[in-house]
Design a protein around this motif. Structure first.
Motif, PDB file in Angstrom:
ATOM      1  N   LEU A 104       0.801  -1.220   0.000  1.00  0.00           N
ATOM      2  CA  LEU A 104       0.000   0.000   0.000  1.00  0.00           C
ATOM      3  C   LEU A 104       0.837   1.275   0.000  1.00  0.00           C
ATOM      4  N   THR A 105       1.967   1.290   0.693  1.00  0.00           N
ATOM      5  CA  THR A 105       2.779   2.511   0.710  1.00  0.00           C
ATOM      6  C   THR A 105       3.156   2.913  -0.715  1.00  0.00           C
ATOM      7  N   ASP A 106       3.522   1.940  -1.544  1.00  0.00           N
ATOM      8  CA  ASP A 106       3.843   2.232  -2.948  1.00  0.00           C
ATOM      9  C   ASP A 106       2.590   2.598  -3.726  1.00  0.00           C
ATOM     10  N   LEU A 107       1.515   1.832  -3.535  1.00  0.00           N
ATOM     11  CA  LEU A 107       0.277   2.090  -4.273  1.00  0.00           C
ATOM     12  C   LEU A 107      -0.249   3.507  -4.005  1.00  0.00           C
ATOM     13  N   PHE A 108      -0.206   3.928  -2.747  1.00  0.00           N
ATOM     14  CA  PHE A 108      -0.701   5.271  -2.417  1.00  0.00           C
ATOM     15  C   PHE A 108       0.147   6.340  -3.103  1.00  0.00           C
ATOM     16  N   ALA A 109       1.469   6.166  -3.089  1.00  0.00           N
ATOM     17  CA  ALA A 109       2.360   7.149  -3.722  1.00  0.00           C
ATOM     18  C   ALA A 109       2.106   7.217  -5.225  1.00  0.00           C
ATOM     19  N   TRP A 110       1.850   6.086  -5.852  1.00  0.00           N
ATOM     20  CA  TRP A 110       1.581   6.065  -7.299  1.00  0.00           C
ATOM     21  C   TRP A 110       0.192   6.608  -7.619  1.00  0.00           C
ATOM     22  N   ALA A 111      -0.794   6.302  -6.769  1.00  0.00           N
ATOM     23  CA  ALA A 111      -2.181   6.688  -7.037  1.00  0.00           C
ATOM     24  C   ALA A 111      -2.434   8.177  -6.814  1.00  0.00           C
ATOM     25  N   HIS A 112      -1.807   8.743  -5.813  1.00  0.00           N
ATOM     26  CA  HIS A 112      -2.115  10.111  -5.393  1.00  0.00           C
ATOM     27  C   HIS A 112      -2.033  11.147  -6.518  1.00  0.00           C
ATOM     28  N   PRO A 113      -1.022  11.114  -7.404  1.00  0.00           N
ATOM     29  CA  PRO A 113      -0.982  12.110  -8.484  1.00  0.00           C
ATOM     30  C   PRO A 113      -2.190  12.034  -9.430  1.00  0.00           C
TER      31      PRO A 113
END
Length: 166
Positions: A104-113
């Motif tokens: 999730l830490t990676d997914l959130f960073a990728w999704a946020h933009p």
């Protein structure tokens, strides 16, 4: 169950796994970004089920050729991006999806933009979900809802809204 899984069984399982996200999409969802689309689960399935504009992001050239061909045959409204997730810009999405891609830490960073704090994420996650959520608390604030997977007894669908950097 030592017998090999047949292609129709595997496809049915993956298709069902992906299609269970459809009723969880916010009403009026128009633009969806699917991270690490692979063979098209869940993004291509959601396009086939009627999401009007789906962006499939996949860095593997062969997988992208497959995605384009399936989209052509099914007349699915997709744009295939043969790029790494973090290099795709300029898309404002209502929803970001991913399946079996990363913590999730990676997914959130990728999704946020793509969604900022106004869009939603729908992630198909496995048994490590609680640990992954705990790991995000220092970097992210969010509202999370959980739905049991109908295809995987240890799986959970995580619907995230109000995603913001802490």
């Amino acid at each position: 169950s030592g017998r090999p899984v047949t292609l129709p069984e595997a496809w049915k399982r993956h298709f069902l796994d992906s299609s269970q996200l459809h009723p969880l999409l916010p009403e009026g969802t128009r633009v969806l970004v699917d991270l690490g689309s692979g063979a098209g689960f869940p993004g291509l399935v959601l396009a086939i089920l009627g999401v009007p504009q789906v962006h499939l992001i996949e860095s593997d050239v062969r997988k992208c050729a497959f995605l384009r061909e399936v989209a052509r045959v099914c007349q699915a409204p997709v744009t295939v991006h043969t790029k790494r997730i973090e290099t795709v810009t300029g898309i404002e999405a209502d929803v970001v999806t991913a399946r079996a891609l990363a913590p999730l830490t990676d997914l959130f960073a990728w999704a946020h933009p793509f969604i900022g704090s106004r869009g939603k994420c729908l992630f198909l996650k496995g048994a490590a979900l609680d640990d992954e959520l705990t790991a995000t608390t220092q970097c992210w604030t969010l509202d999370a809802e959980r739905f049991d997977s109908r295809t995987d007894p240890s799986g959970t669908i995580l619907r995230v809204s109000h995603l913001e950097r802490a």
